[in-house]
Design a protein around this motif. Sequence first.
Motif, PDB file in Angstrom:
ATOM      1  N   LEU A 154      43.129 -26.809  19.473  1.00 31.07           N
ATOM      2  CA  LEU A 154      42.901 -28.138  20.341  1.00 31.07           C
ATOM      3  C   LEU A 154      41.780 -28.909  19.670  1.00 31.07           C
ATOM      4  O   LEU A 154      40.673 -28.232  19.374  1.00 31.07           O
ATOM      5  CB  LEU A 154      42.873 -27.684  21.744  1.00 31.07           C
ATOM      6  CG  LEU A 154      44.066 -26.941  22.321  1.00 31.07           C
ATOM      7  CD1 LEU A 154      43.942 -26.847  23.830  1.00 31.07           C
ATOM      8  CD2 LEU A 154      45.397 -27.846  22.044  1.00 31.07           C
ATOM      9  N   GLN A 214      40.492 -32.224  24.100  1.00 33.04           N
ATOM     10  CA  GLN A 214      41.569 -31.458  24.908  1.00 33.04           C
ATOM     11  C   GLN A 214      41.295 -29.991  25.436  1.00 33.04           C
ATOM     12  O   GLN A 214      41.639 -29.831  26.699  1.00 33.04           O
ATOM     13  CB  GLN A 214      42.666 -31.042  23.538  1.00 33.04           C
ATOM     14  CG  GLN A 214      43.423 -32.367  22.938  1.00 33.04           C
ATOM     15  CD  GLN A 214      44.424 -32.116  22.070  1.00 33.04           C
ATOM     16  OE1 GLN A 214      44.012 -31.172  21.033  1.00 33.04           O
ATOM     17  NE2 GLN A 214      45.560 -32.681  21.953  1.00 33.04           N
ATOM     18  N   GLN A 215      40.497 -29.394  24.852  1.00 33.12           N
ATOM     19  CA  GLN A 215      39.859 -28.006  25.284  1.00 33.12           C
ATOM     20  C   GLN A 215      39.153 -28.508  26.462  1.00 33.12           C
ATOM     21  O   GLN A 215      39.291 -27.790  27.649  1.00 33.12           O
ATOM     22  CB  GLN A 215      39.173 -27.354  24.292  1.00 33.12           C
ATOM     23  CG  GLN A 215      38.740 -26.012  24.591  1.00 33.12           C
ATOM     24  CD  GLN A 215      39.731 -25.281  24.818  1.00 33.12           C
ATOM     25  OE1 GLN A 215      40.921 -25.059  24.085  1.00 33.12           O
ATOM     26  NE2 GLN A 215      39.817 -24.298  25.855  1.00 33.12           N
ATOM     27  N   LEU A 237      41.128 -29.387  29.535  1.00 29.48           N
ATOM     28  CA  LEU A 237      41.476 -28.207  30.282  1.00 29.48           C
ATOM     29  C   LEU A 237      40.329 -27.458  30.972  1.00 29.48           C
ATOM     30  O   LEU A 237      40.689 -27.019  32.223  1.00 29.48           O
ATOM     31  CB  LEU A 237      42.259 -27.403  29.330  1.00 29.48           C
ATOM     32  CG  LEU A 237      43.351 -27.903  28.455  1.00 29.48           C
ATOM     33  CD1 LEU A 237      44.133 -26.786  27.366  1.00 29.48           C
ATOM     34  CD2 LEU A 237      44.517 -28.168  29.631  1.00 29.48           C
ATOM     35  N   GLU A 238      39.297 -27.057  30.422  1.00 26.58           N
ATOM     36  CA  GLU A 238      38.389 -26.335  31.090  1.00 26.58           C
ATOM     37  C   GLU A 238      37.877 -26.885  32.244  1.00 26.58           C
ATOM     38  O   GLU A 238      37.475 -26.213  33.436  1.00 26.58           O
ATOM     39  CB  GLU A 238      37.162 -26.089  30.017  1.00 26.58           C
ATOM     40  CG  GLU A 238      37.458 -25.014  29.148  1.00 26.58           C
ATOM     41  CD  GLU A 238      36.513 -25.177  27.842  1.00 26.58           C
ATOM     42  OE1 GLU A 238      35.399 -25.737  28.052  1.00 26.58           O
ATOM     43  OE2 GLU A 238      36.920 -24.293  26.866  1.00 26.58           O
TER      44      GLU A 238
END
Lengths: 158, 291, 760
Positions: free
Chosen positions: A86, A90-91, A94-95
């Motif tokens: 990713l 993007q990462q 999410l986190e």
Amino acid sequence: MSKIHLTTTVNGDAVEALVEADETLLDVLRNQLALTGAKEGCGSGDCGACSVTLDGRLVCSCLVLAVETQGRRVETVEGMAKGGVLHPLQQKFLELSALQCGICTPGFLVAARALLEKNPDPTETEVRYWLAGNLCRCTGYDKIVRAVMDAAAEMRGA
Amino acid sequence: MRYEAPDRIEKAVDLLASAAGEARVLAGGTDLIVQMKSEIVEPDLVIDVKRIAEMRGVVEEGGAFRIGAAVSGAELKEHPRLRKVWPGVIEAANLIGSTQVQGRATLGGNLCNASPAADSVPALIAAGAKVIIAGPAGRRELAVEDVVLGPRKTALAKGEIVVAFVLPKRVPLAADAYLRFIPRTEMDIAVVGCGVDLTLDPAGKIIAARMGLGAVAARPLLVGEAGAAIIGSSLDEPALARLEAAARAACRPIDDKRGTKEFRVQIAGVLARRVVHIAYERAKASAKVST
Amino acid sequence: MLDTVAKKSDYKVVGTRPIRPDGVDKVTGRARFGADLNLPGQLVGRVLRSPHPHARLVSIDVSAAAALDGVKAIVTREDFADQPPELTAAGEMMLNYRDVVRNVLAREKVLYEGHAIAAVAAISAAIARKALRLIRVDYEILPHVTDVVAAMAPDAPLLDEAMITAGVTPTPTTPSNIAKRVDFGHGDIDTGFAQADVIVEREFRTESVHQGYIEPQACVANVAEDGQAELFVTTQGQWIVRGHCAKLLGWNVNRIKVTAAEMGGGFGGKTVVYLEPLALALSAKARRPVKMVMTREEVLKATGPTSAARVRVKVGAKKDGRITAAFAECAYGAGAFAGSPAGGGAMCAFAPYELEHVATIGLDVLTNRPKVSAYRAPGAPIAAFAVESVLDEIARTIGVDPIDLRLKNAAKVGTRSTYGPTFAAIGFVELLQAAKAHPHYSAPLPAGQGRGVAAGFWFNVGGDTAVQLTLNEDASVTLTAGTPDVGGLRASLGMMVSEELGIPLDKIRTQIGDTASLAYNFVTGGSRSTFASGMASVEAARAMVKELAARAAKIWDIPVDAVKFEDGMLKPAGDNAGKYEPMSIRDIARQMAKTGGPIVGYATLNAQGAAPGLAFHIVDTQTDPETGKTTILRYTALQDVGRAIHPAFVEGQMQGGVAQGIGWALNEEYVYGADGRMQNAGFLDYRVPVASDLPMIDTVMVEVPNPRHPYGVKGVGEAPIVPPMAAIANAVARGAGVRFTQLPMSPPRVLAALSGQGAR
């Protein structure tokens, strides 16, 4: 009326399609190329859910005719993750739970990437103004702005 | 619908002049494509002018700037000289829509869409910009304030295309600025837009002033009285009061979903005051920078 | 009761912030939303809509459209049988099937601009558009009324010429646009007002606002030659869609399999059908898949916003802040058909408070606007704007701190609520104490700024829920729930199951099931999904543990009650303790076939015990005295959240509610022309907040666990939209010196009030 033979590059791949002169890039991406990551939220350039880059420039794909992209380079959200990894944006999204329903997320990611390519160290205000054309109705933007700032910091460090 | 993307202006003019049905020029598309989708316009021919080199560049010629009518707002912003010399024009161009829209929207489109509320137009009027128009009968020049005649109506004849804008050579101690009022911080159409260009003498006295107002009448206005109100002053309170009054007096607004008449008149005065201060400070500062 | 909820420190997963299982799909563009599915042979469906706000439909002639090449099916009112009056639940509001069939396609009259008249399926969008233009509709134009107050006038044009106001004694003899009156309260307000030292009485007005989800309504219907139908749709409730479509089409419900797409926002607005019955009817005629997607203009003009309203409030208090009497009348516009959330408004108006004398009235008023649908805590934000503004005025008048005023009157456990029931679980006092102690509340305030506070209440609901857990052969677990996920539900449910089964979250895959794979589930709405599907998930996990124990007992050949489940292991207990090696779930999974076949955990329930959600907000604003523009400088949202299963998702609900409330307070509104048409049907002029309009939104989660939920869950999604309008109005009143009783507080309105220096 005969259709127009379009040859363009999408996420690095040469693609061809037969398009109507008045078809938008968004419609061709979604309906012909099966790239449904870009969304239509308004069709008038007011929500940013259809954001893509065209020769590196951030645009609303609902306000680009597909024929205009002849021989040009289009990047969509589907091209952000590379080789199974990713993109840091993007990462971070999410986190930090920077999405709820997720419909605006592809547009925000594409727009934020365009920002960080120009300005790797934006202030909170710069992030907010750059992303003012991307509407999110779920999050109040708080976690999105934080995710962009955090991803920028991480990318500067990397 | 037919789509053409000529690479020469003459070809574009020919196409436009000889079109049988409705023909439209496509620059950034941020107005035209919206209108096509909502079936406000249904062109038979769309002429994309973005492959015409003359319309795509910014050239500095003896201190004047020639800006292609199909240069996007984002590209203008990235031009370091233009940003320094004409900050008001650049900030106005970059208030048109979102980042995404700025990646496409052009000065030519913003002008020829002929909306009374177009952001870049009052700034261009204040700047004293001219447009170069190409048509079947050759080329001609027109002051920006003379292009828009009313909502969706321009002074362009059939077959004519705005090719470029010319911003005049800067004299020392001069600067421009643009402010608009919108309900949110971004993404709205101007409720009022106000551009100003000032020239000072070395003592800080205003020796030339032009003001453009948008969204307060059927077309963007050059408000001569507003400029005259502050010439000879250093923005003392009586001059500002005259300016405010002149700006308000020029308004012939309508009530609509974006604001009432009274509100627009009131805000025109407020913006006029605020924007001249910005331009004044910039003009003073320009003495240190430009020479 | 509290001991039924485990201590927070006992949890391994609950209270952490894992990445949601649907996350990667949503950041890569894979997630499939309502408009993202295309089927082979698919047709494009489009709707013809009325340009008139009120007209009799004399005739509809589709012959020219039907004759157009590429047109495969057309439906009009002739294709749907009329429905007798029958109430049904949809989201948090009741609908009448008689009205649903008329809203889906107009019958005798069109009742608002955008009212659907016919739908066409064609081989391309261009042909469908062309076909719509060929449909000839003969209208007899009628006078219209879009304003809620004008609609209540005796001589107003009537939307329903036979409507007699319900809930009024004696029964009125003449028809009106007031569909219904409801009354709540207790005590005697005249007695209460007689005891008051100070009385404040005000009238408030609010405009319609839209849920504003970014994803327009969208669906794909596919009806086969044998009549079996599939429907892929963006919805908050796949079973509601199934039921409503089946009713309108006269089909058995099991003929339609409804799959909920990933949903791009709903906020209450995706609990009713619009396109779905049309797409099914078109597909049934054409025997091809039909895809229908609304434009943004259609979304704004034809799908439910929430009410425009007039609220009258009168509150009396003693000098010490004790409220002696409270009255509110909530007249809410319903749009074209009865069913505004006036009742919800009347019930929530004074709900956070313990009052001796209180009376509230709800009036449900028809107007020539789209039928309202649920929007996040339906009815409560409008009432709270009015009530919490009046409370602020009382606090200022008697010189009491606004939080102290509320503490003095706060409802507690055992308080008889203003709408009837007695509170069994309510954390309002704890919330107010947290607000008072928060650094924001005591931070110095620069000149020109104002600080406002306000409270908000929402009931929260439970309802019909079914969940299935299957144990896979490798000991991983699949959890199927039936309430669409709007902001992390799948993660939260998996987290609770992980706690129950003692297996790591990455071994649990949670999905949202279609209507053929689970028993009935009520919608995601009423802040119920984490509460009710969570409760069912826990029950399903416990049922699975029982079965696991039975299998262990079988293997060990000991009684079932001699097996206990501990730390994810099955262990022999009692007399058998230590006799056998404990078995993991994996050990049992391996032996499923030998011990009785596949293992599932299943739970169906009508979830009871939902505890109310309370929110309290603090906001700092600055109003530009020359332009009337108000800027939100700092915002702190506090909320009694029960227990936060996934705190980031709870914060997200709070922040999102605040942002929507800020839009409602400052700029969002439906603008109607004298012609009864909406003037601002697009995101350009229907102004939802953008990123640069807002500051960071600080959140404080006050955890007062719900004793009637195994993990202490209270609904969190709706309460946070209730306080912002009043909190901002209170801040503007204190900062700019003008008390606003009308929303939105848009710059033209604020500037007019500032120059008049009067209340507006």
